[in-house]
Design a protein around this motif. Structure first.
Motif, mmCIF file in Angstrom:
data_model
loop_
_atom_site.group_PDB
_atom_site.id
_atom_site.type_symbol
_atom_site.label_atom_id
_atom_site.label_comp_id
_atom_site.label_asym_id
_atom_site.label_seq_id
_atom_site.Cartn_x
_atom_site.Cartn_y
_atom_site.Cartn_z
ATOM 1 N N SER A 17 0.862 -1.177 0.000
ATOM 2 C CA SER A 17 0.000 0.000 0.000
ATOM 3 C C SER A 17 0.899 1.229 0.000
ATOM 4 N N PRO A 18 1.477 1.524 -1.167
ATOM 5 C CA PRO A 18 2.420 2.646 -1.230
ATOM 6 C C PRO A 18 1.721 3.987 -1.055
ATOM 7 N N PRO A 19 2.430 4.972 -0.541
ATOM 8 C CA PRO A 19 1.843 6.304 -0.400
ATOM 9 C C PRO A 19 1.645 6.951 -1.775
ATOM 10 N N TYR A 20 0.662 7.806 -1.861
ATOM 11 C CA TYR A 20 0.473 8.591 -3.083
ATOM 12 C C TYR A 20 1.495 9.720 -3.110
ATOM 13 N N TYR A 21 1.965 10.031 -4.292
ATOM 14 C CA TYR A 21 2.894 11.156 -4.424
ATOM 15 C C TYR A 21 2.196 12.472 -4.096
ATOM 16 N N ASN A 22 0.967 12.604 -4.516
ATOM 17 C CA ASN A 22 0.255 13.874 -4.382
ATOM 18 C C ASN A 22 -0.650 13.901 -3.148
ATOM 19 N N ALA A 23 -0.205 13.331 -2.049
ATOM 20 C CA ALA A 23 -0.996 13.353 -0.806
ATOM 21 C C ALA A 23 -0.217 14.073 0.295
ATOM 22 N N PRO A 24 0.030 15.367 0.122
ATOM 23 C CA PRO A 24 0.849 16.093 1.094
ATOM 24 C C PRO A 24 0.214 16.187 2.473
ATOM 25 N N LYS A 27 7.877 -17.606 -8.512
ATOM 26 C CA LYS A 27 7.498 -17.439 -9.927
ATOM 27 C C LYS A 27 5.989 -17.517 -10.122
ATOM 28 N N VAL A 28 5.311 -18.255 -9.281
ATOM 29 C CA VAL A 28 3.847 -18.350 -9.371
ATOM 30 C C VAL A 28 3.170 -17.552 -8.259
ATOM 31 N N GLY A 29 3.918 -16.649 -7.610
ATOM 32 C CA GLY A 29 3.382 -15.856 -6.512
ATOM 33 C C GLY A 29 2.462 -14.743 -6.995
ATOM 34 N N LEU A 30 1.804 -14.106 -6.046
ATOM 35 C CA LEU A 30 0.886 -13.019 -6.331
ATOM 36 C C LEU A 30 1.365 -11.729 -5.713
ATOM 37 N N ARG A 31 1.085 -10.618 -6.405
ATOM 38 C CA ARG A 31 1.417 -9.291 -5.890
ATOM 39 C C ARG A 31 0.198 -8.415 -6.025
ATOM 40 N N PHE A 32 -0.163 -7.766 -4.912
ATOM 41 C CA PHE A 32 -1.277 -6.822 -4.922
ATOM 42 C C PHE A 32 -0.790 -5.483 -4.399
ATOM 43 N N SER A 33 -1.169 -4.419 -5.059
ATOM 44 C CA SER A 33 -0.910 -3.070 -4.566
ATOM 45 C C SER A 33 -2.260 -2.413 -4.332
ATOM 46 N N LEU A 34 -2.476 -1.995 -3.100
ATOM 47 C CA LEU A 34 -3.738 -1.362 -2.742
ATOM 48 C C LEU A 34 -3.555 0.143 -2.621
ATOM 49 N N PRO A 35 -4.457 0.908 -3.190
ATOM 50 C CA PRO A 35 -4.369 2.363 -3.003
ATOM 51 C C PRO A 35 -4.768 2.739 -1.582
ATOM 52 N N GLN A 36 -4.189 3.803 -1.100
ATOM 53 C CA GLN A 36 -4.577 4.294 0.214
ATOM 54 C C GLN A 36 -5.909 5.017 0.094
ATOM 55 N N THR A 37 -6.706 4.919 1.130
ATOM 56 C CA THR A 37 -7.989 5.613 1.111
ATOM 57 C C THR A 37 -8.040 6.627 2.222
#
Length: 73
Positions: free
Chosen positions: A26-33, A63-73
């Motif tokens: 859940s990476p931070p948004y660049y434009n969330a000052p 190699k068969v793993g999963l990656r999810f990126s969730l937006p911050q709310t």
């Protein structure tokens, strides 16, 4: 086995290659000052951080793993 490691996800040297089955980010948004003022000096620095995390995630993910990126709310 479940193991929680706190640290910088750009350097996960304690994790061997291709040993993780799921990565959830859940990476931070660049434009969330309002949440992270002055966290990134530039957009390029923000992208560099994401690229560094992505490289490490790719390295440790099975190699068969999963990656999810969730937006911050």
């Amino acid at each position: 086995m479940i193991k929680v490691i706190f640290g910088d996800s750009r350097n996960m040297s304690e994790i061997v290659d291709e040993s993780v089955g799921l990565v959830l980010t859940s990476p931070p948004y660049y434009n969330a000052p309002f949440d992270f003022p002055d966290l990134f000096p530039s957009y390029s620095a923000y992208l560099d951080l994401l690229k560094g995390v992505g490289k490490e995630v790719h390295r440790v993910l099975e190699k068969v793993g999963l990656r999810f990126s969730l937006p911050q709310t």
